[in-house]
Design a protein around this motif. Structure first.
Motif, mmCIF file in Angstrom:
data_model
loop_
_atom_site.group_PDB
_atom_site.id
_atom_site.type_symbol
_atom_site.label_atom_id
_atom_site.label_comp_id
_atom_site.label_asym_id
_atom_site.label_seq_id
_atom_site.Cartn_x
_atom_site.Cartn_y
_atom_site.Cartn_z
ATOM 1 N N LEU A 195 10.115 -38.957 35.835
ATOM 2 C CA LEU A 195 10.222 -37.970 34.761
ATOM 3 C C LEU A 195 10.210 -36.548 35.299
ATOM 4 O O LEU A 195 10.868 -35.658 34.749
ATOM 5 N N PHE A 196 9.455 -36.302 36.381
ATOM 6 C CA PHE A 196 9.467 -34.963 36.972
ATOM 7 C C PHE A 196 10.858 -34.641 37.506
ATOM 8 O O PHE A 196 11.390 -33.549 37.285
ATOM 9 N N VAL A 197 11.464 -35.593 38.216
ATOM 10 C CA VAL A 197 12.811 -35.386 38.755
ATOM 11 C C VAL A 197 13.814 -35.197 37.622
ATOM 12 O O VAL A 197 14.713 -34.348 37.706
ATOM 13 N N LEU A 198 13.688 -35.963 36.550
ATOM 14 C CA LEU A 198 14.577 -35.771 35.395
ATOM 15 C C LEU A 198 14.362 -34.407 34.756
ATOM 16 O O LEU A 198 15.302 -33.812 34.226
ATOM 17 N N GLY A 199 13.123 -33.915 34.804
ATOM 18 C CA GLY A 199 12.870 -32.566 34.315
ATOM 19 C C GLY A 199 13.657 -31.532 35.096
ATOM 20 O O GLY A 199 14.158 -30.548 34.521
ATOM 21 N N LEU A 200 13.783 -31.720 36.389
ATOM 22 C CA LEU A 200 14.613 -30.821 37.196
ATOM 23 C C LEU A 200 16.083 -30.975 36.822
ATOM 24 O O LEU A 200 16.827 -29.992 36.757
ATOM 25 N N PHE A 201 16.488 -32.198 36.556
ATOM 26 C CA PHE A 201 17.891 -32.487 36.242
ATOM 27 C C PHE A 201 18.328 -31.827 34.941
ATOM 28 O O PHE A 201 19.445 -31.293 34.851
ATOM 29 N N PHE A 202 17.495 -31.843 33.920
ATOM 30 C CA PHE A 202 17.929 -31.387 32.597
ATOM 31 C C PHE A 202 18.019 -29.870 32.466
ATOM 32 O O PHE A 202 18.581 -29.387 31.485
ATOM 33 N N LEU A 203 17.502 -29.096 33.438
ATOM 34 C CA LEU A 203 17.649 -27.644 33.341
ATOM 35 C C LEU A 203 19.040 -27.215 33.787
ATOM 36 O O LEU A 203 19.651 -26.332 33.185
ATOM 37 N N SER A 204 19.538 -27.830 34.833
ATOM 38 C CA SER A 204 20.855 -27.439 35.346
ATOM 39 C C SER A 204 21.533 -28.645 35.971
ATOM 40 O O SER A 204 20.922 -29.365 36.767
ATOM 41 N N LEU A 205 22.796 -28.845 35.609
ATOM 42 C CA LEU A 205 23.565 -29.961 36.150
ATOM 43 C C LEU A 205 24.371 -29.572 37.382
ATOM 44 O O LEU A 205 25.050 -30.417 37.960
ATOM 45 N N ARG A 206 24.316 -28.291 37.765
ATOM 46 C CA ARG A 206 25.074 -27.867 38.944
ATOM 47 C C ARG A 206 24.469 -28.508 40.185
ATOM 48 O O ARG A 206 23.263 -28.393 40.438
ATOM 49 N N LEU A 207 25.285 -29.196 40.962
ATOM 50 C CA LEU A 207 24.783 -29.936 42.116
ATOM 51 C C LEU A 207 24.082 -29.054 43.146
ATOM 52 O O LEU A 207 23.058 -29.460 43.706
ATOM 53 N N PRO A 208 24.586 -27.833 43.464
ATOM 54 C CA PRO A 208 23.834 -26.991 44.407
ATOM 55 C C PRO A 208 22.430 -26.657 43.902
ATOM 56 O O PRO A 208 21.473 -26.654 44.676
ATOM 57 N N VAL B 123 8.764 -28.247 29.483
ATOM 58 C CA VAL B 123 8.668 -27.138 28.516
ATOM 59 C C VAL B 123 9.503 -25.952 28.979
ATOM 60 O O VAL B 123 10.150 -25.263 28.171
ATOM 61 N N GLU B 124 9.506 -25.706 30.285
ATOM 62 C CA GLU B 124 10.322 -24.605 30.806
ATOM 63 C C GLU B 124 11.792 -24.843 30.504
ATOM 64 O O GLU B 124 12.535 -23.896 30.191
ATOM 65 N N ASN B 125 12.235 -26.087 30.563
ATOM 66 C CA ASN B 125 13.630 -26.387 30.253
ATOM 67 C C ASN B 125 14.005 -25.969 28.839
ATOM 68 O O ASN B 125 15.159 -25.622 28.567
ATOM 69 N N ILE B 126 13.031 -26.019 27.935
ATOM 70 C CA ILE B 126 13.290 -25.693 26.528
ATOM 71 C C ILE B 126 13.446 -24.192 26.318
ATOM 72 O O ILE B 126 14.289 -23.734 25.546
ATOM 73 N N PHE B 127 12.627 -23.412 27.041
ATOM 74 C CA PHE B 127 12.595 -21.965 26.797
ATOM 75 C C PHE B 127 13.408 -21.148 27.804
ATOM 76 O O PHE B 127 13.599 -19.956 27.605
ATOM 77 N N VAL B 128 13.835 -21.760 28.889
ATOM 78 C CA VAL B 128 14.593 -21.033 29.911
ATOM 79 C C VAL B 128 15.996 -21.622 29.993
ATOM 80 O O VAL B 128 16.163 -22.836 30.070
ATOM 81 N N ARG B 129 16.997 -20.746 29.977
ATOM 82 C CA ARG B 129 18.376 -21.208 29.961
ATOM 83 C C ARG B 129 18.993 -21.317 31.355
ATOM 84 O O ARG B 129 19.994 -21.999 31.529
ATOM 85 N N ARG B 130 18.437 -20.630 32.333
ATOM 86 C CA ARG B 130 19.024 -20.666 33.664
ATOM 87 C C ARG B 130 17.927 -20.667 34.714
ATOM 88 O O ARG B 130 16.758 -20.375 34.425
ATOM 89 N N LEU B 131 18.318 -21.011 35.922
ATOM 90 C CA LEU B 131 17.362 -21.067 37.024
ATOM 91 C C LEU B 131 16.952 -19.673 37.460
ATOM 92 O O LEU B 131 17.769 -18.755 37.519
ATOM 93 N N HIS B 132 15.688 -19.508 37.764
ATOM 94 C CA HIS B 132 15.167 -18.255 38.319
ATOM 95 C C HIS B 132 14.659 -18.518 39.733
ATOM 96 O O HIS B 132 14.312 -19.647 40.095
#
Length: 387
Positions: free
Chosen positions: A219-232, A277-286
């Motif tokens: 689930l942690f890894v999926l949390g990383l996945f759902f913020l951005s689908l860009r492979l880099p 939760v960050e995925n919900i409130f943040v639209r892009r990677l910082h």
């Protein structure tokens, strides 16, 4: 129109699947999660002594442990939980009866017939069904004076076995699944595996801890996945996580860092909540997300170290085993990302409503699961138990 309908059906199926992790899949529990049996053996004056640390309740309940992640998914889960509530004195005679049928299936093969005999049982007391209970079974056998090599056949349905030789200069350490037989092991030592064999033996142990047993890490890894689908972006996030948990995994195994599991497990649940939760409130990677992932990776590495310390490492090939386990973990994580991308990202990632209809609801569900685990794990804090 058809694509939109397919997208809606997929979103519904995804939410049902993730929700089932909260209500249908057993919560990770140290008492219910299936762990390998630890088997230590030695030969002295032609007497073979085997000490097994095994799951007595699963054996008595007749649960097939091969490929099983958690005893709650077994048809005999109720019997298992009832057995866990029995005192050690109540459980011991039941275990003796179960072992009468099981020991003949646990075979030691030599040049002459080897007859195994149960000599001692040590069943610990337990305070409740959710607390682990170690059970030690001691088995002996008289060997012929000319016996030089032994093979161990682990019974089908008994799950995994970590087999370790003691009392010799070059001991054997191996990993067997139910139904497998070890290679010939020299009684006097010298059958030690080379570094490459140890490395490859520990890869499946690491992979197995992610798929299927590492639901919290998945689930942690999926949390990383759902913020951005860009492979880099996915690559550098996974790289940060990998570097971090590799550090604490090594430090934990070497005994340089030690943190009570009752502290680590709630914090791992909290890391899942934070990322989701960050995925919900943040639209892009910082840029600061890398530091956050690295910090959480340190926590997850301590969790891996706890698992690997239970399995044990061959002292003569410590680093190949550690490296192999870590490679297995990484392969498991990459498999999770690949499966998620193949089923979700590739087909729906470019849809304009992907974030609102898939990523955000999925992240919310992951956060709820993490919150549920956090509440479940808080009573295990050492401060709560008076340690």
């Amino acid at each position: 129109m058809y694509r939109a309908l397919l997208f809606c059906r997929f979103r519904l199926a995804l939410l049902i699947l993730l929700s089932s992790l909260t209500f249908g899949v057993p919560v990770v529990s140290s008492a219910h999660e299936v762990t390998p049996t630890i088997g230590n053996f030695s030969v002295e004056n032609s007497l073979l002594t085997i000490e097994l640390r095994l799951n007595a309740e699963a054996l008595i309940a007749g649960i097939d442990l091969d490929g099983l992640q958690n005893t709650d998914s077994s048809d005999s889960a109720k019997d298992y939980d009832d057995l866990r509530l029995l005192s050690g004195s109540e459980l011991t005679p039941m275990l003796e009866l179960a072992l009468e049928d099981w020991i003949p299936a646990f075979q030691v093969l030599g040049s002459e017939p080897v007859r195994l005999e149960l000599v001692n049982l040590n069943v610990a007391e337990v305070r409740g069904a959710d607390l682990p209970r170690p059970t030690l079974v001691t088995i002996t056998a008289s060997l012929g004076a000319s016996e030089r090599f032994l093979k161990f056949h682990w019974p089908k349905g008994s799950g995994a076995l970590v087999l370790r030789q003691n009392g010799v200069a070059e001991p054997y350490t191996g990993y067997l699944q139910g139904g497998e037989t070890s290679p010939p092991i020299a009684v006097l030592g010298g059958a030690v595996q080379d570094p490459s064999e140890v490395f490859f033996d520990y890869i499946p142990i690491g992979f197995d801890h992610i798929l299927p047993k590492g639901l919290d890490h998945i689930l942690f890894v999926l949390g990383l996945f759902f913020l951005s689908l860009r492979l880099p972006a996915l690559f550098w996030q996974i790289t940060c996580f990998t570097l971090a948990h590799s550090v604490t995994l090594a430090l934990g195994i070497l005994g340089l860092v030690k943190v009570h599991p009752g502290i680590v497990e709630p914090l791992i649940a909290a890391s899942i909540i934070f990322v989701a939760v960050e995925n919900i409130f943040v639209r892009r990677l910082h840029s600061w997300r890398a530091a956050m992932i690295f910090g959480f990776g340190l926590l997850h590495g301590l969790g891996f170290a706890t698992v690997l310390s239970e399995v044990g490492l061959p002292p003569n090939h410590l680093f190949p085993a550690l490296f192999g386990f870590n490679v297995g973990v990484e392969l498991g994580q990459l498999a999770v990302i690949a499966a998620a991308y193949a089923t979700i990202g590739y087909w729906f990632g470019k849809h304009p409503k992907y974030r609102g209809r898939v990523a955000m609801p999925a992240s919310l569900t992951i956060a709820l699961i993490g919150g549920y685990w956090l509440v479940e794990r808080l009573p295990d804090l050492p401060f709560s138990s008076g340690l």
